[in-house]
Design a protein around this motif. Structure first.
Motif, PDB file in Angstrom:
ATOM      1  N   PHE A 181       0.906  -1.381  -0.356  1.00 30.82           N
ATOM      2  CA  PHE A 181      -0.144  -0.107   0.093  1.00 30.82           C
ATOM      3  C   PHE A 181       1.190   1.218   0.072  1.00 30.82           C
ATOM      4  N   LEU A 185       0.649   4.017  -2.970  1.00 29.86           N
ATOM      5  CA  LEU A 185       0.561   5.799  -2.200  1.00 29.86           C
ATOM      6  C   LEU A 185       1.880   6.409  -3.174  1.00 29.86           C
ATOM      7  N   ALA A 204      -4.276  10.524  -4.046  1.00 32.73           N
ATOM      8  CA  ALA A 204      -4.579   9.411  -2.998  1.00 32.73           C
ATOM      9  C   ALA A 204      -5.806   8.539  -3.946  1.00 32.73           C
ATOM     10  N   VAL A 208      -9.306   3.982  -0.352  1.00 31.65           N
ATOM     11  CA  VAL A 208      -7.951   3.458   0.422  1.00 31.65           C
ATOM     12  C   VAL A 208      -8.647   4.228   1.843  1.00 31.65           C
ATOM     13  N   TYR A 251      -2.313   4.782   4.438  1.00 27.09           N
ATOM     14  CA  TYR A 251      -1.794   3.750   3.900  1.00 27.09           C
ATOM     15  C   TYR A 251      -0.407   2.602   4.817  1.00 27.09           C
ATOM     16  N   THR A 252      -0.262   2.753   5.304  1.00 27.79           N
ATOM     17  CA  THR A 252       0.544   1.626   5.792  1.00 27.79           C
ATOM     18  C   THR A 252       0.519   1.351   7.248  1.00 27.79           C
TER      19      THR A 252
END
Length: 376
Positions: A181, A185, A204, A208, A251-252
């Motif tokens: 992910f 991004l 973005a 997500v 995202y992370t």
């Protein structure tokens, strides 16, 4: 056609594997010494007990001797681990312990990290630890003593029984979804929304962001959803570098690396952003980081932040810090305290209800005696 039966040596060899496992359960406890200079009034050989804590289904506590536990360690600080549970006659618990002085970032200081041998703990009053953990002179000259406070971490590993088990032939790697992910991004492949923040543009993926934040889900897919036009969404109440860190987390599930000395300020900004976008996990991470950095100069700011954004754990940690009369008096002299009294009347009510303010009315000695009686 002739037929053949399999014989030894035909086909791939078969095999198996097993393991002998020495079971163990580990855990840790953080002990923060607040008002260190006052604890030095305790005579040599006497100790202050921490609150009980649980590791491996067992109860333990730490003994802190600010002037050493024996006459030959009077210039040192001693720490010991004590077993608190009830055992059957003759029963013992085998455990290993490690004491670590933590720096201002919560990391162990290698020079003052000491590991004990595996010991047997029982109910006979015996305790294990380090009589000369650190000299008072070394602590007082170090940067690890800040605002008259320092923190020690005790790791406890309880030894279990031995057992055998099959060894799996396939070892599964840890999940790397966060990396994929993060690459999504940074590559900007398939992005379908842009944000304009502080003069910078960020791209973005709506899906997500909607999966991570109920606020973005309502914004993109709710009844009042934003259209899919090419026009960027403007955000005026978040700084660009904070929004970049926010996207990275979404995202992370991890925060980006921060420069030394910027952790507290970034954690405050990120907490506000987490509250705005209803990111509960990020909010708790920020609360935890700020709780570890409470001082007389920052407690008023943190209390106001906790009150405005409904951070109950951070507020509780601040009120606990202010339960010390010394800390309260020093905090009231800080610039943030005047703002706190004007903007957050509810916090002042919490202070009154926790019986902190009465110490300013001539009852400091009574409070001091009550604290010592609890700790001894």
């Amino acid at each position: 056609m002739p037929t053949f039966s399999p014989v030894a040596g035909d086909g791939p060899p078969s095999g198996s594997a097993s393991s002998i496992v020495a079971g163990a359960v580990s855990g840790y406890h953080l002990l923060k010494i607040v008002g260190y200079s006052r604890t030095k009034e305790l005579p040599n050989g006497q100790y202050i007990k921490s609150r009980p804590f649980r590791v491996g289904g067992r109860t333990w506590h730490v003994r802190y001797c600010p002037n050493g536990s024996q006459s030959n360690s009077i210039d040192f600080i001693s720490f010991f681990l004590k077993f608190d549970d009830t055992l059957a006659e003759g029963e013992t618990v085998k455990a290993q312990y490690k004491f670590s002085l933590l720096d201002q970032h919560g990391k162990p200081v290698l020079a003052y990290t000491k590991t004990g041998r595996i010991r047997e703990f029982s109910m006979d009053g015996q305790y294990w630890g380090f009589d000369k953990f650190i000299s008072r002179e070394a602590l007082e000259k170090s940067e690890h003593l800040k605002d008259d406070s320092f923190t020690v971490k005790v790791d406890v590993t309880i030894m279990g029984d031995f057992h055998t088990q099959d060894t799996p032939s396939i070892v599964l790697p840890p999940s790397d979804m966060h990396r994929h992910f993060g690459d999504l991004l940074s590559s900007k492949v398939g992005v379908d929304v842009e944000f304009r923040v502080g003069g910078e543009t960020f791209s973005a993926h709506r899906s997500v962001l909607a999966a991570r934040s109920p606020v973005f889900r309502a914004q993109f897919y709710g009844p009042m959803k934003v259209g899919t036009t090419a026009e960027a969404i403007c955000i005026d109440d978040i700084e660009a570098h904070v929004f970049n860190a926010l996207l990275t987390f979404m995202y992370t599930d991890a925060l980006p690396e921060m420069k030394h000395g910027e952790e507290s300020a970034m954690a405050q900004h990120m907490l506000v952003a987490a509250d705005k976008y209803d990111l509960d996990r990020l909010k708790l991470i920020c609360e935890d980081k700020l709780s570890r950095g409470i001082s007389t100069s920052s407690v008023a700011t943190f209390l106001a932040l906790a009150d405005q954004h409904h951070c109950y754990d951070l507020k509780a940690a601040c009120l606990e810090f202010l339960s010390s009369p010394t800390n309260l008096v020093a905090a009231m002299e800080s610039e943030g305290f005047e703002f706190l009294t004007k903007s957050c009347p509810g916090v002042m009510k919490d202070l009154l209800m926790s019986q902190v303010v009465p110490t300013l009315l001539g009852k400091e000695n009574q409070v001091h005696q009550r604290e010592v009686s609890v700790l001894m």
